[in-house]
Enzyme design. Sequence first.
Site, PDB file in Angstrom:
ATOM      1  N   MET A  14      -0.436   4.384 -31.385  1.00 35.16           N
ATOM      2  CA  MET A  14      -1.218   5.607 -31.619  1.00 35.16           C
ATOM      3  C   MET A  14      -2.009   5.989 -30.367  1.00 35.16           C
ATOM      4  O   MET A  14      -2.054   7.155 -29.991  1.00 35.16           O
ATOM      5  CB  MET A  14      -2.201   5.415 -32.785  1.00 35.16           C
ATOM      6  CG  MET A  14      -1.592   5.480 -34.160  1.00 35.16           C
ATOM      7  SD  MET A  14      -1.120   7.160 -34.631  1.00 35.16           S
ATOM      8  CE  MET A  14      -2.687   7.895 -35.083  1.00 35.16           C
ATOM      9  N   SER A 135      -4.952  12.143 -38.229  1.00 33.11           N
ATOM     10  CA  SER A 135      -3.803  11.942 -39.113  1.00 33.11           C
ATOM     11  C   SER A 135      -2.542  12.505 -38.497  1.00 33.11           C
ATOM     12  O   SER A 135      -2.571  13.502 -37.790  1.00 33.11           O
ATOM     13  CB  SER A 135      -4.033  12.625 -40.456  1.00 33.11           C
ATOM     14  OG  SER A 135      -2.849  12.521 -41.240  1.00 33.11           O
ATOM     15  N   LYS A 189     -11.134  12.121 -43.930  1.00 33.29           N
ATOM     16  CA  LYS A 189      -9.851  11.474 -43.624  1.00 33.29           C
ATOM     17  C   LYS A 189      -9.493  10.456 -44.710  1.00 33.29           C
ATOM     18  O   LYS A 189      -8.331  10.324 -45.106  1.00 33.29           O
ATOM     19  CB  LYS A 189      -9.928  10.793 -42.242  1.00 33.29           C
ATOM     20  CG  LYS A 189      -8.741   9.892 -41.891  1.00 33.29           C
ATOM     21  CD  LYS A 189      -7.462  10.696 -41.817  1.00 33.29           C
ATOM     22  CE  LYS A 189      -6.218   9.962 -41.365  1.00 33.29           C
ATOM     23  NZ  LYS A 189      -6.046   8.574 -41.515  1.00 33.29           N
ATOM     24  N   HIS A 192      -8.239  12.348 -47.626  1.00 36.03           N
ATOM     25  CA  HIS A 192      -6.909  12.825 -47.222  1.00 36.03           C
ATOM     26  C   HIS A 192      -5.876  11.725 -47.491  1.00 36.03           C
ATOM     27  O   HIS A 192      -4.806  11.978 -48.043  1.00 36.03           O
ATOM     28  CB  HIS A 192      -6.948  13.224 -45.737  1.00 36.03           C
ATOM     29  CG  HIS A 192      -5.615  13.248 -45.059  1.00 36.03           C
ATOM     30  ND1 HIS A 192      -4.932  12.101 -44.705  1.00 36.03           N
ATOM     31  CD2 HIS A 192      -4.829  14.275 -44.681  1.00 36.03           C
ATOM     32  CE1 HIS A 192      -3.786  12.433 -44.143  1.00 36.03           C
ATOM     33  NE2 HIS A 192      -3.701  13.752 -44.114  1.00 36.03           N
ATOM     34  N   ASN A 193      -6.197  10.503 -47.114  1.00 36.17           N
ATOM     35  CA  ASN A 193      -5.258   9.398 -47.350  1.00 36.17           C
ATOM     36  C   ASN A 193      -5.063   9.144 -48.834  1.00 36.17           C
ATOM     37  O   ASN A 193      -3.948   8.850 -49.275  1.00 36.17           O
ATOM     38  CB  ASN A 193      -5.763   8.115 -46.679  1.00 36.17           C
ATOM     39  CG  ASN A 193      -5.536   8.124 -45.187  1.00 36.17           C
ATOM     40  OD1 ASN A 193      -5.426   9.186 -44.575  1.00 36.17           O
ATOM     41  ND2 ASN A 193      -5.481   6.959 -44.576  1.00 36.17           N
ATOM     42  N   GLU A 196      -2.755  11.639 -50.027  1.00 37.18           N
ATOM     43  CA  GLU A 196      -1.414  11.260 -49.545  1.00 37.18           C
ATOM     44  C   GLU A 196      -0.781  10.226 -50.497  1.00 37.18           C
ATOM     45  O   GLU A 196       0.397  10.334 -50.839  1.00 37.18           O
ATOM     46  CB  GLU A 196      -1.588  10.687 -48.133  1.00 37.18           C
ATOM     47  CG  GLU A 196      -0.367  10.202 -47.440  1.00 37.18           C
ATOM     48  CD  GLU A 196      -0.747   9.589 -46.076  1.00 37.18           C
ATOM     49  OE1 GLU A 196      -1.515  10.219 -45.317  1.00 37.18           O
ATOM     50  OE2 GLU A 196      -0.288   8.477 -45.785  1.00 37.18           O
TER      51      GLU A 196
END
Length: 479
Positions: A14, A135, A189, A192-193, A196
């Site tokens: 990353m 992300s 975040k 968000h996960n 997901e």
Amino acid sequence: MSQADFGLIGLAVMGQNLVLNVESRGFTIAVFNRTTSVTDEFIAKHQGKKLVGSHTLEDFVKSLKRPRKIQIMVKSNAVTDSERDAVDAVIEQLIPLLEEDDIIIDGGNSFYKATERRDAYLAEKKLRFIGAGVSGGEEGARKGPSIMPGGPPSTWEVMKPIFESIAAKVDGEPCVIHIGPGGAGHYVKMIHNGIEYGDMQLICEAYNIFKHAGFTTDEMAAIFNDWNEGELLSYLIQITGKALEQKDAETGTPIVELIVDKAGQKGTGQWTLLNAAENAVVISTINAAVEARILSSQKKQRVAASAELKGPAVNITVSKADLVKKVHDALYASKIISYAQGLDLIKTMGEKKNWGLDLGRIAAIWRGGCIIRARFLNRITDAYRGNPGLVNLMLDPFFKDVLGRTQQNWREVVSLATLSGIPAPAFSASLGYYDSYRAARLPANLLQAQRDFFGAHTYERTDKPEGQFFHTDWPEVIG
Ligand code: 2AM
């Protein structure tokens, strides 16, 4: 020689991809990795690029223009206020080398409470801090991720040009906004996960129903490819179609059929559940998704139980074409519920923390770069633009209409799965939420009676003003 515009510590995949992304936008970037050979190999591999490699943190810091902007991309795993991890270790090493107003950015998947702690700590040291959720996985990092930065607005202003240039773009708009202060970016975040997790589980339940209905893997690939042309268009639907198409190189068997059905997880889904419990917000779809992963990992127990616990035979009588349409609707409706719940949690937490979150703009930066990117996020942005005070996404006219027109098929899919003994926990949890939320009267009257019965917890009455509490002298129960 201070020449670099930006610095990055931690050259795992990353980190490397983010560096290449930043560099490709015209910035000179300094890099550092604890294991120095990794830095050397990276620099050697990318000769000619505007990279400055250092073997010591001192040299790395010296190579940066002031105010220094240093992004940390190392493993983060502290999940309590007191725990310390690699991010803290790197921060500690940086502090004596930095000067007032320099900026540290944590771009890892840090727990938002750890971000809040670091934010306060670095403020004491007169250093600036941004906790940024990033992300998009490896590809997103390289080509343009969705970035969710939290921190003071003045620090965001300094970082804005770099963040906006490296973020994904949708309709010319960068997929990054200033989310809010302190831990707000990492918090968003995290949710968000969680969302997901919900999206992925819902897709898996659709697949499982098709599988039990006798569809071949190629037929299923074609269905997902087709769905990706319509209202379900999204990265996760797209990769599902591609994953189903993929054949094993040796045997020619679809690779998904060879993959063991035990799901892994790194923790953000569980953190989301804990946070929902702390805030008394229902996120039953995400909950079902996290629990589905847990049960999947208990493979040995499931295999043993499959020989012991009875269930019905699969009995799906609708035509394949009808089933595809029905499952499509069940998936779409359940996905809306999942987002309604996730956004409810973000809204509740944002209000509690006074973060001033803009749900419409948050949905907008999820349209590109990130794993949950999807066509329908535009509709979420529109919903909150039209009504910033929207209480629940389901009540927006567009989504209300979709839920209205899909629900017959949604109900049929939940019942046919139930009657055939095919687990569809996220589909049914979503429907349960929908039906509970729209019920003017729930059976909690009886629940209150039970509570008053055994614990004298008192209750309110339908025929008396709100806020007055009553107790009944219930009969004694013996034995
Ligand atoms: P390494 O190559 O020296 O192991 C992902 O693990 C990244 O985080 C790697 O770049 C790794 O560096 C880095 N990392 C992990 N723990 C670290 C620590 N305590 N200090 C510095 N870097 C660390």
